[in-house]
Design a protein around this motif. Structure first.
Motif, PDB file in Angstrom:
ATOM      1  N   ASN A 148     -40.787 -17.990 -12.732  1.00  0.00           N
ATOM      2  CA  ASN A 148     -41.025 -17.307 -13.995  1.00  0.00           C
ATOM      3  C   ASN A 148     -42.159 -16.317 -13.819  1.00  0.00           C
ATOM      4  N   CYS A 149     -42.170 -15.294 -14.650  1.00  0.00           N
ATOM      5  CA  CYS A 149     -43.297 -14.366 -14.615  1.00  0.00           C
ATOM      6  C   CYS A 149     -43.804 -14.225 -16.037  1.00  0.00           C
ATOM      7  N   THR A 150     -44.913 -13.547 -16.182  1.00  0.00           N
ATOM      8  CA  THR A 150     -45.518 -13.424 -17.509  1.00  0.00           C
ATOM      9  C   THR A 150     -45.358 -12.024 -18.054  1.00  0.00           C
ATOM     10  N   CYS A 151     -44.506 -11.227 -17.433  1.00  0.00           N
ATOM     11  CA  CYS A 151     -44.338  -9.832 -17.863  1.00  0.00           C
ATOM     12  C   CYS A 151     -43.964  -9.740 -19.336  1.00  0.00           C
ATOM     13  N   GLY A 152     -43.003 -10.508 -19.753  1.00  0.00           N
ATOM     14  CA  GLY A 152     -42.531 -10.470 -21.126  1.00  0.00           C
ATOM     15  C   GLY A 152     -43.665 -10.686 -22.113  1.00  0.00           C
ATOM     16  N   LEU A 185     -33.194 -10.270 -11.976  1.00  0.00           N
ATOM     17  CA  LEU A 185     -34.562  -9.933 -11.593  1.00  0.00           C
ATOM     18  C   LEU A 185     -35.323  -9.434 -12.807  1.00  0.00           C
ATOM     19  N   CYS A 186     -36.644  -9.703 -12.810  1.00  0.00           N
ATOM     20  CA  CYS A 186     -37.477  -9.162 -13.890  1.00  0.00           C
ATOM     21  C   CYS A 186     -37.527  -7.647 -13.760  1.00  0.00           C
ATOM     22  N   GLN A 187     -37.298  -6.949 -14.861  1.00  0.00           N
ATOM     23  CA  GLN A 187     -37.304  -5.483 -14.841  1.00  0.00           C
ATOM     24  C   GLN A 187     -38.688  -4.939 -14.502  1.00  0.00           C
ATOM     25  N   GLU A 188     -39.736  -5.725 -14.837  1.00  0.00           N
ATOM     26  CA  GLU A 188     -41.106  -5.250 -14.652  1.00  0.00           C
ATOM     27  C   GLU A 188     -41.610  -5.482 -13.234  1.00  0.00           C
ATOM     28  N   CYS A 189     -41.576  -6.764 -12.796  1.00  0.00           N
ATOM     29  CA  CYS A 189     -42.230  -7.094 -11.522  1.00  0.00           C
ATOM     30  C   CYS A 189     -41.230  -7.408 -10.416  1.00  0.00           C
ATOM     31  N   GLY A 190     -39.972  -7.561 -10.760  1.00  0.00           N
ATOM     32  CA  GLY A 190     -38.965  -7.740  -9.725  1.00  0.00           C
ATOM     33  C   GLY A 190     -38.791  -9.145  -9.199  1.00  0.00           C
TER      34      GLY A 190
HETATM   35 ZN   LIG Z   1     -41.964 -10.019 -14.304  1.00  0.00          ZN
END
Ligand SMILES: [Zn+2]
Ligand SMILES: [Zn+2]
Length: 174
Positions: free
Chosen positions: A150-154, A138-143
């Motif tokens: 994919n997410c754009t947190c990185g 899981l993404c640490q930022e948005c979960g």
């Molecule tokens: Zn994310």
């Protein structure tokens, strides 16, 4: 997973029985094998019965990275001696060894494999189960589940002051 072993207990040391294990799905706290299957041998020993066999267990686990449930298969190499509480011929109480958790054949000569199999299933489970070796987690930022989207947190957290350096790095890698 109960077997009446009165007859086998009356037989001499070395006598055997072949036993089929086929357990339908069940679920109980902290232990939820979706199925157990295998063939076992009960061997009459001097003191009791030795249970040996290969049991396949299907177990529901939770992935330690993405937290999704998945089904894993474990191979259990069973070898456990069971001790009768009473002498099958005389009905008299038998002296029991000290460490007999789950390995006592009750006064009705019923051998119950439930507790022993529970222990074997738990012992066979990985400490950090993974749904697959390369699970993205899981993404640490948005979960979000990075296996699915994919997410754009990185990108968003990157300091803009480093943008120039990042571009240089990309160039040097290319
Ligand atoms: Zn994310
Ligand atoms: Zn996973």
């Amino acid at each position: 997973m109960q077997y009446n072993v009165a007859q086998l207990l009356k037989e001499p040391t070395g006598a055997t029985r072949s036993v089929e294990l086929n357990q339908e799905p069940e679920s109980r706290g902290g232990y939820s094998p979706d199925g157990l299957a295998g063939r076992m041998q009960f061997l009459r020993t001097h003191q009791g019965l030795l249970v040996r066999g290969n049991v396949r267990a299907r177990v529901s686990l939770t992935c330690s990275r993405c937290l999704n449930e998945f089904v894993d298969a474990a191979q259990l190499d069973l070898e456990e001696e069971f001790f009768p509480r009473v002498d099958v011929n005389t009905g008299q109480r038998m002296p029991l060894p000290s460490d007999t958790e789950g390995t006592i054949i009750d006064a009705n000569h019923v051998l119950d494999l439930t507790e022993v199999l529970r222990q074997y299933v738990i012992a066979a489970q990985p400490i950090k189960p993974l749904c697959r070796a390369d699970c993205s987690g899981l993404c640490q930022e948005c979960g979000v589940d990075l296996n699915k989207e994919n997410c754009t947190c990185g990108e968003g957290t990157r300091d803009p002051r480093w943008a120039g350096l990042a571009a240089l790095l990309r160039e040097s890698e290319a």
